[in-house]
Structures are given as structure tokens and as C-alpha cells.
Write a protein that holds these residues in place. Structure first.
Motif: not given
Length: 258
Positions: A96-108
Motif C-alpha cells: 500500500x501507500x507510504x508515509x508521503x501519500x498518507x500525509x504523515x509529515x502533516x500529522x507530525x
């Protein structure tokens, strides 16, 4: 009315809170009853059901744009480094998707902008001593400061070793840089580099699997990869079944009434 117990302290904020909340609840109850009676008599439609207004979509829904994806703490440069580093920790693959596609940097970014990033619930005054591992976070830096410090150090280390910034490195080079931080092989302003790495890795994983409310796990695709059902209201109808029951996940947002 005069105070008949002049020697006792009077908590004005509590009295005002009770007074106004009591009035508000009373107002809601009375307003609801009266409103229902008046509404039924004055609807001007002879008791017929009112015509419901047509549903409208928000501008974000209409153009497919996620307005939650905006920066609250990171600079643009910090965000790009964080996004690239998170993608190496949780890369996209066949699952599946990685951290970029999952919006992880926005979460942080959103976490660091709030009380978590500012250690608002932690005792943060000196003296600071070297702590045991079981004592948790004991540094003088606030979490947001440590993450910013670490992201800048990722860039500096990459420039020294590869003559390129972290975001310009090949994936295997980025992995080598992150591994050096994890192994404490990098000088980081007196802070163990592994402390930064471990905190950043934890935030990355949380961004993958937390409720989309917080900015990551975009479209609940992190949950889908794990067959995690999210925030279901009940499992009453399947609790006795022997076989694994796969749910379409629900977020907290799905429980809002429209």
C-alpha cells in the motif's frame, strides 16, 4: 444579596460557570419545548412536512482539495525533509501507500504545533540530569525544537558526506543517513542522535495509523493495510463468529450527523 459567610472565599469563576451553564441548559430545554410547540403551530404549512434544503458540498469536497494539509509549525524546508525521511521509514510498497501519500509529515507538523510539541504538560525547568531510560523524555529541548534540530542535522550530515541535501539523496543514501542517526554516530548539539531518530520514527508510525482527524492516515489507507476496522460503534452482530470479519474502516468523522 449580602454574603452571609464573609470569611469563606468566594469562587466567582465557579459560581459564574454554574450560573451560566445552568441557564444555558435550562434555556436549551425550555427553548426546545417552546420551539417545538411554536414551530408546530406556526410552520405555515398546515402541519405538512417541511421541504428539506438540498444538500451542498463544501468547497474542499467539490474540488477534491484537502484543506487539512497545511503547515502549522514546519517551514517549507523542514516539511520536505520530514516528508522524505518519513517515506524512508514507512515506504510505499506492494502492500500500500507510504508515509508521503498518507500525509504523515502533516500529522507530525500538526502535533508539533500543539501542546505535545511544546511539552505543555511536562516539567521543563532545570537542573537537567542524565536520566535512566525508564524515566522517559528528560531533555531541555521541547519536542518541536528537537525535531527541528534533527531535521537540520539530517541536511548538514548529508551535505558533508554526499555533498547533497537530504531530499536530493538516493533512497539508499537516505537510508544510510537515517541509520547513522539511529546508531548515534552523528553529533547533534549534545543530544543523542538516536533520541531524535526514535522520536521521529514513533511520530511517523503514529501518523500512519492514527485517526485521519489528526492529519495522517489519509483516507484511512493505513488502517486498510492492516485490516483495522477503525472506530466502529459496535461488534455485536459479529462477536460470536469464528471467521475473521473484514470491515470497511470508519473514522471519528464518520459518526458526525449531517
Amino acid at each position: 444579596m449580602a454574603n452571609d459567610k464573609p470569611n469563606q472565599p468566594q469562587d466567582e469563576s465557579r459560581r459564574r460557570f454554574l450560573k451560566y451553564t445552568g441557564a444555558a441548559v435550562g434555556g436549551l430545554v425550555v427553548g426546545g419545548v417552546v420551539g417545538g410547540i411554536v414551530g408546530s403551530q406556526l410552520d405555515g404549512n398546515g402541519g405538512q412536512p417541511q421541504q428539506q434544503p438540498a444538500e451542498t458540498q463544501s468547497p474542499a469536497a467539490q474540488n477534491g482539495k484537502d484543506y487539512n494539509q497545511a503547515l502549522m509549525y514546519f517551514t517549507q524546508d523542514e516539511f520536505q525533509i520530514a516528508e522524505a525521511a518519513a517515506e524512508r521509514i514507512f515506504p510505499a510498497d506492494d502492500a500500500g501507500a507510504g508515509a508521503k501519500e498518507l500525509g504523515v509529515a502533516f500529522f507530525i507538523d500538526h502535533q508539533l504545533a500543539g501542546g505535545y510539541g511544546m511539552n505543555s504538560r511536562d516539567y521543563m525547568l532545570p537542573p537537567f540530569y542524565k536520566a535512566e531510560a525508564y524515566q522517559g523524555y528528560q531533555l531541555a529541548f521541547k519536542r518541536r525544537e528537537l525535531i527541528s534540530l534533527g531535521l537540520a542535522a539530517l541536511n548538514d550530515y548529508s551535505s558533508d558526506k554526499y555533498q547533497k541535501t537530504f531530499t536530493k539523496l538516493a533512497p539508499e543514501e537516505q537510508d544510510a543517513v537515517l541509520a547513522a542517526f539511529e546508531a548515534n554516530e552523528v553529533e547533534l548539539k549534545g543530544v543523542p542522535a538516536a533520541t531524535f531518530f526514535n522520536m521521529f520514527r514513533t511520530l511517523t508510525i503514529e501518523g500512519v495509523y492514527s485517526d485521519p482527524l489528526y492529519g495522517g492516515n489519509k483516507n484511512m489507507n493505513g488502517w486498510r493495510m492492516r485490516n483495522f476496522p477503525g472506530n466502529q460503534m459496535s461488534y455485536f452482530d459479529v462477536i460470536d463468529k469464528e471467521e475473521f470479519v473484514k470491515y470497511e474502516p470508519l473514522s471519528l468523522s464518520d459518526h458526525l450527523s449531517t
